[in-house]
Structures are given as structure tokens and as C-alpha cells.
Design an enzyme around this catalytic site. Sequence first.
Site, PDB file in Angstrom:
ATOM      1  N   HIS A  37       0.839  -1.296  -0.157  1.00 50.98           N
ATOM      2  CA  HIS A  37       0.090   0.021   0.059  1.00 50.98           C
ATOM      3  C   HIS A  37       1.036   1.334   0.193  1.00 50.98           C
ATOM      4  CE1 HIS A  37      -3.850  -2.048   0.783  1.00 50.98           C
ATOM      5  NE2 HIS A  37      -2.955  -3.174   1.168  1.00 50.98           N
ATOM      6  N   ASP A 132      -5.441   5.827   1.682  1.00 55.88           N
ATOM      7  CA  ASP A 132      -5.982   4.447   1.294  1.00 55.88           C
ATOM      8  C   ASP A 132      -7.346   4.146   1.733  1.00 55.88           C
ATOM      9  OD1 ASP A 132      -4.086   1.857   0.838  1.00 55.88           O
ATOM     10  OD2 ASP A 132      -5.905   1.338   1.831  1.00 55.88           O
TER      11      ASP A 132
END
Length: 505
Positions: A37, A132
Site C-alpha cells: 500500500h 488508502d
Amino acid sequence: MTPPPAPAMAAGESTDTVHGDPPRRHVLLFPLPYQGHINPMFRLAGVLHSRGFAVTVFHTHFNAPDPSRHPEYRFVPVADGMSSSATVPVAIEDVVAQILALTAACEAPFRDRLAAVLDEYSKDAVACLIADAHLLPIFTVATSLAVPTLALRTGSAACCACFLAYPMLFEKGYLPVKGMSSLILSRDMPVKEVPPYRVRDLIILGDDEDERGGQARELVARAVASVKVSSGLILNTFDALERPELEGLRRDLAMPVLDVGPIHKFAPAGDSSLLRQDRSCLEWLDTWPPASVLYVSFGSVACITRREMEETAWGIAGSGVPFIWVVRPGMVRGSTPNQQELPEGFEAATRGRGVLVTWAPQEEVLRHRGVGGFWTHSGWNSTMESVCEGVPMLCRPNFGDQMGNARYVEHVWKVGFEVDGELDRGNVEAAVRRLMTDKDGAEMRARAGELKKAAAECTGKGGSSSVAIDKLSWFGSHARRRTSPDKGTAPLNPATPSSNPSLVG
Ligand code: UDP
């Protein structure tokens, strides 16, 4: 790749000047602190910075980035309630629990940090927050402080569609799965609502009926909610790879979906690795003929059992194929620090034709002409990096979205195949040979080469991903904090350009 020129800034948009350049508007970023990520978020940071934005990165203490590697960004630590010795757990259920605990702990500290940053920057200097999608509380806080948000999902468009379909999959009885064992009978059943997935390709995080299964369901629901409260969705994929899936998302979400991938092709190479990359393998690769070396890596989280490790090792040894193998510390379940991960005699048996590293410069390895195949756990970043270098894959998915990614690799793009079931040295050896030396593997390599070309077109001038990045920059130049904050998590309406511009424009 030379980035397009930075957009012109309106006078008074920001008081922040960098090295005497015109004032920059600020983009705020918050990555989920796991390697798969962090990498795409930092690449996005690189793209936005090269387009003239100042970048402020909010981050947890857990897996914190090293600010000295990115002197051009501002870093704002956010307390996360985790101990300094915390590590990524080996079981996916525990990763899910860790994410939920981490995001809950961050919410209040982030509110204070964000409020302080907003006070500090001049009015209208902050363009938006890109976070995110797994960080729902961060979206909630930003929305309550009237900061426009964009959600970054680091998986495929197909995986995102599957997340959206999750409640329906429960309703229709595909989920919950009553213990993984019951899957054996029905695991090959097609899920006609989300083709080409079969039941076994769904995102099944543990046993969906117990408490941990409930947490997994919660995680998926939160990721969807983050997207829905945002002004748009950013995906690290490209049109030529997932056009129907992207079209489906645009229709179902009724919001702009920006397919900016492969994002690493746009951004200057900045090192966001949590582990030190061992670059010596690149020189070693120079000594091998084109497409002869197998690259083996299971990413940053996936673990294997000691038995799987042994069978993989002897299968690779038996294939006779040269290889680079990333053996990450702690990758073998139950291993202790300093414990020998590879079986006795393996190094001697493969001397001269194999290199072991604890962490590789993966993008460069895959780009190297010596590499002819990738044994992967089918993480989305690894899949994208392989696809856009024309490297076919041998897939051994482990959890989460990896089974779905492997399904696309084998069934849709036909650039690799899955090694399913119990691993033994015989089937490993046969699979490696099939990928590296058989006609079948050569055909997959040729198709991967076509995808490489398609990726280059999408990221080239006027290509779909370049256009998506232009839209993102345009949004960043025009988005404004609203005069009154939203209550709760009401979605920002992209159709009201007076408060926020539409990304479609
Ligand atoms: N990676 C790397 N060196 C390695 C192994 C992986 O730099 O030895 C990088 C890889 O390039 C990718 C990321 O780590 O960008 C892994 O992300 P992915 O989504 O493939 O898997 P995850 O680690 O999230 O399971």
C-alpha cells in the site's frame, strides 16, 4: 518519463514556496502502513509533486516512512497505539485485526494533526486528502473538517467490484464459508455475478462465521464506505487491462474512477521499501541470456510453511533453471530469527545458478532482460509490475485478493498459470519448466509482451492513464475546502462544482 509541466497556480493559492518556485497547493496523503500500500501511494506522491503540488504525508509510527529518503515532502506522524516493536502478523486474520485496531487508534490523533496542519497552511492552500481506502476513520475526520477526499485502492478494478458485491455475495449464499474445508466441494463453482471468479477466488479472509470473519467483513465494508464518501476513486490499473471492470465501477459507483496505472511508470523511482533492497542481484542478472532467469518472491506479507519451503526449494533445484529468490526474514511460518530457512544442501545443489536475497529491487529485476518468469504470490503490485514488463507468471496465491488476481492472470490475460493444491518438488519442477522452457510458457511470454505494449500506450502521451493523471492534477488545482464541514460521512457530490470540481471535467 518526462512529466507534463506543472499546472499554473492562481495567485494567493498558497503561501508555500519551494526553492523560489511559484507557490504550490498542498496534497495530503495517508497510506496504509504495509509495503503493498505504501509503494503505490508514494508513487502517487511522486507524480503529484512533479506536477507542482506540495506533498504532506501523514503516517503511522508503525512501518513509518524514512523522511530522509524524501526530503521534498513534509511528514506528519500520527499516534497509532502500537508498540515500537510491532511487526506485520503472519496470519491474514491478524493483519485484518491489526488494520482495524490501527485505524481506530489513529482517528483522534489524526483529527488534531489535520486541524493543526489546516491552521498552518493558508486558506485554500490544501487541495485534498488522498488516503488508502482501508482508512475509513481518516476519511471521516477529513470530511468533518471540510477537506475533499479521494480514495486510493491499491488492488485491481475487479477486486474493487468484488468488494462492492460482497453484501450481495452473502445474500446469495456464496458467503459466509463455513470453514475452509467445506470449500473443497464447491470451490470451483463459478460466481456468475462476478465473472470470471469462482468461489475459491473470492476474498475469503479466514472463516467468515467467527469473530475474525466478522472483522474481515467489516474491513471490506469500510473500504467501500471510504470510496463512497469520496469525490473519486484512484486505481492502480489501466484501461487496456481492465476496461470492462472499470466501466462497471464507473456505472455502479456513479463517481469518477481514475485508472492511473501502472503508477510506477509515471513517478520518478523513489525508494519506499521498508526493507533494504539488495541490488547485487542486478549485476548477477547481467550475466544470463535473455528471459532465462526465474524471479521468485512472495511479497511482503505472505508466509509459507517449512514443508512448502522445502518442496519449493527442491523443485526449483530440480528444474535446472537459474533463479533469484527473495527469502524474506520471517517468511517461513514458525521460524525463529537466525534459523536456516532453506533446506540443508540446497545452496550447494544450486551453486552458480541461483541467488538468494532478503529483499530485491523488484521493479528493476522484472525490467531486466535476463528475467523470463516470475513465481509470485499474486499481490496486485507484483502482478502489475510483471504485466507491464512482459514477464509471465507462475501464481501461488495465498489470501485476500491474490486468488482473484491469479484467476485473471490465467483465465483472462493468459499470461501465466496457477499452481494449485499441495506443493511437492515434482509439481514445482514441472511448473517451473512449463513457464521457463516450454512452448506454453513462451506463448504466455508473448502475450505478456503484448500487455507490456498496451501498458506503455496507456502511460504514453494521450494514453488513458496519462489522461487520468491530468484529471487528478486538474482536481488538485481546483478542489477547495468547503466553507461548512459535512456532517458525518455524507458523500461529496462531484456534480456540485461550486464546492468541489468534477473529476470528469
Ligand atoms: N517488493 C520489493 N522487493 C521484494 C519483494 C517485493 O520491492 O523483494 C515490492 C514489490 O515491487 C511490490 C511490493 O513490494 O511493489 C509488494 O506488493 P504486492 O502488492 O505485490 O504484495 P504484498 O506485499 O502487498 O502482499
